[in-house]
Design an enzyme around this catalytic site. Structure first.
Site, PDB file in Angstrom:
ATOM      1  N   SER A  56       7.362   7.389  -8.525  1.00 57.22           N
ATOM      2  CA  SER A  56       6.003   7.125  -8.885  1.00 57.22           C
ATOM      3  C   SER A  56       5.579   7.024 -10.463  1.00 57.22           C
ATOM      4  O   SER A  56       6.717   7.094 -11.201  1.00 57.22           O
ATOM      5  CB  SER A  56       5.113   8.263  -8.537  1.00 57.22           C
ATOM      6  OG  SER A  56       3.720   8.224  -9.108  1.00 57.22           O
ATOM      7  N   ARG A  57       4.556   6.239 -10.851  1.00 57.49           N
ATOM      8  CA  ARG A  57       4.353   5.987 -12.338  1.00 57.49           C
ATOM      9  C   ARG A  57       3.847   7.207 -12.844  1.00 57.49           C
ATOM     10  O   ARG A  57       3.793   7.446 -14.059  1.00 57.49           O
ATOM     11  CB  ARG A  57       3.337   5.054 -12.381  1.00 57.49           C
ATOM     12  CG  ARG A  57       3.688   3.396 -12.143  1.00 57.49           C
ATOM     13  CD  ARG A  57       2.540   2.576 -12.067  1.00 57.49           C
ATOM     14  NE  ARG A  57       1.512   2.853 -10.864  1.00 57.49           N
ATOM     15  CZ  ARG A  57       0.531   2.274 -10.771  1.00 57.49           C
ATOM     16  NH1 ARG A  57       0.487   0.976 -11.216  1.00 57.49           N
ATOM     17  NH2 ARG A  57      -0.210   2.170  -9.709  1.00 57.49           N
ATOM     18  N   HIS A  99       4.791  -6.317  -4.352  1.00 56.76           N
ATOM     19  CA  HIS A  99       6.022  -6.523  -3.536  1.00 56.76           C
ATOM     20  C   HIS A  99       7.056  -7.405  -4.004  1.00 56.76           C
ATOM     21  O   HIS A  99       8.214  -7.101  -4.095  1.00 56.76           O
ATOM     22  CB  HIS A  99       5.748  -6.838  -2.101  1.00 56.76           C
ATOM     23  CG  HIS A  99       4.965  -5.781  -1.296  1.00 56.76           C
ATOM     24  ND1 HIS A  99       4.568  -5.944  -0.036  1.00 56.76           N
ATOM     25  CD2 HIS A  99       4.382  -4.543  -1.901  1.00 56.76           C
ATOM     26  CE1 HIS A  99       3.803  -4.945   0.275  1.00 56.76           C
ATOM     27  NE2 HIS A  99       3.730  -3.995  -0.639  1.00 56.76           N
ATOM     28  N   LYS A 117       4.855  -4.557   5.009  1.00 55.55           N
ATOM     29  CA  LYS A 117       3.968  -5.483   5.130  1.00 55.55           C
ATOM     30  C   LYS A 117       2.636  -5.584   4.348  1.00 55.55           C
ATOM     31  O   LYS A 117       2.209  -4.268   3.752  1.00 55.55           O
ATOM     32  CB  LYS A 117       3.621  -5.684   6.601  1.00 55.55           C
ATOM     33  CG  LYS A 117       3.032  -4.742   7.199  1.00 55.55           C
ATOM     34  CD  LYS A 117       1.413  -4.361   6.943  1.00 55.55           C
ATOM     35  CE  LYS A 117       0.703  -3.045   7.272  1.00 55.55           C
ATOM     36  NZ  LYS A 117      -0.558  -2.985   6.577  1.00 55.55           N
TER      37      LYS A 117
END
Length: 348
Positions: A56-57, A99, A117
């Site tokens: 995670s950031r 993405h 997706k």
């Protein structure tokens, strides 16, 4: 390249498993983490995959996530995940607009990727990512779960059996009142209903009709103050006379059903993106048979298992969702958005 690509025999002999890392710690990441945890306790998957890391950031957020699901490793940056030689497969669970760049970065770092997706924002991005994967000889697959589920095989068997007669029409609907979610209403995050929900209805029709592109598209929708599609309806017309109807909405709730209509009967699926039952009806609308989908963990396990097996076999794509399938769906969504004259800010 990952330590396990094309090394099924070595993995079996040494008891090695495909180590899965999750990039991102949002809602869908939690779903995948639960799935991976359940897979470790299931005889079908326990020797195939293992949950390994989350990035995670925020280091604190990543650590809390790892503690919740028992992941041994956590990172406060995506770059750290990509530098870890132990990572075999990265599940990318960030908003659509990230993405393409994140998948390419992972591939260039020697990591196989399973990308949530919609695979990318548009077909050009999809082609770029797939090109990097092929040059790297690494797995790159889209995590569109209905493609991998047993329900897909069941759907195809009913259609191929001829019980419905000649298939000419299909309909798929998916809605949810989730427009208040930040990513759904943000143009910079490639928000809107199509890429998040319409992708399921279009994939259902693509599975039902077979891998082909429509010759004509008619579509329209309603749009919010940011120019994003709130809801839309799209009619797809094919050269063979088949017609598909796709409806999606992020401002309404619905029954999320999908149907295939033929000359001798029709099939109704309860749940377009996670089918629970399939009901077959005859010409006179009489219920002929109801098919129940096999019990599953969460439904995400099938895409993970397919990706892991592809890695061990040294394949660059999953058979359930080939690169050409991903590109075809992305091209279709590009065409639909083109009809609306809808582009995201970063596409200009």
């Amino acid at each position: 390249m990952s330590r396990l690509n094309g090394k099924r025999r070595e993995a079996q002999e040494e008891g090695l498993k495909v180590k899965v890392a999750i990039l991102g710690a949002g809602g869908i990441a939690h779903q995948m983490a639960r799935t991976l945890s359940m897979m470790t306790k299931d005889d079908r998957y326990r020797d195939l995959v293992t949950p390994y890391a989350v990035a995670s950031r925020s280091k604190e957020r990543a650590q809390a996530f790892a503690d919740t699901y028992g992941f041994p490793v956590s990172y406060g940056s995506y770059e750290e995940l990509m530098e870890d030689p132990q990572v075999d497969l990265v599940y990318i669970a960030t908003p659509h607009n990230f993405h393409a760049s994140q998948a390419c970065s992972c591939l260039r770092a020697g990591k196989n990727v399973l990308v949530e997706k919609s695979f990318t924002v548009n077909a050009d991005q999809a082609r770029q990512v797939i090109a990097v994967a092929r040059r790297s000889n690494l797995l790159c697959a889209e995590a569109i779960w209905p493609r991998y589920m047993p329900s897909r095989t069941m759907l195809e068997k009913v259609i191929d059996s001829g019980r419905l007669g000649r298939i000419r029409t299909g309909s798929a609907t998916l809605c949810g009142d989730n427009h208040r979610m930040a990513r759904m209403s943000d143009p910079d995050l490639a928000g809107g209903a199509l890429l998040d929900m319409g992708v399921y209805t279009l994939n259902f029709l693509d599975m039902a009709f077979g891998p082909k592109s429509p010759s004509r598209i008619t579509t329209d929708g309603t749009f919010d103050e940011n120019g994003l599609d709130e809801q839309s309806s799209t009619a797809l017309f094919y050269e063979d006379g088949t017609m598909g109807l796709s409806t999606c909405s992020m401002v309404s709730n619905c029954d999320a059903r999908a149907s295939i209509w033929g000359s001798d009967g029709y099939l109704v699926c309860d749940g377009v993106n996670n089918i629970k039952t399939m009901s077959i009806y005859g010409k006179n609308h009489e219920l002929v048979e109801t098919l129940t989908i096999p019990e599953q963990l969460t439904g995400y396990e099938y895409e993970v298992a397919s990706a892991a097996n592809a890695i061990l076999d040294g394949r660059c794509e999953c058979p359930e969702m080939r690169h050409e399938d991903t590109i075809r769906i992305m091209e279709l969504m590009d065409s639909i958005r083109g009809k609306w004259s809808m582009r995201y800010p970063f596409e200009s």
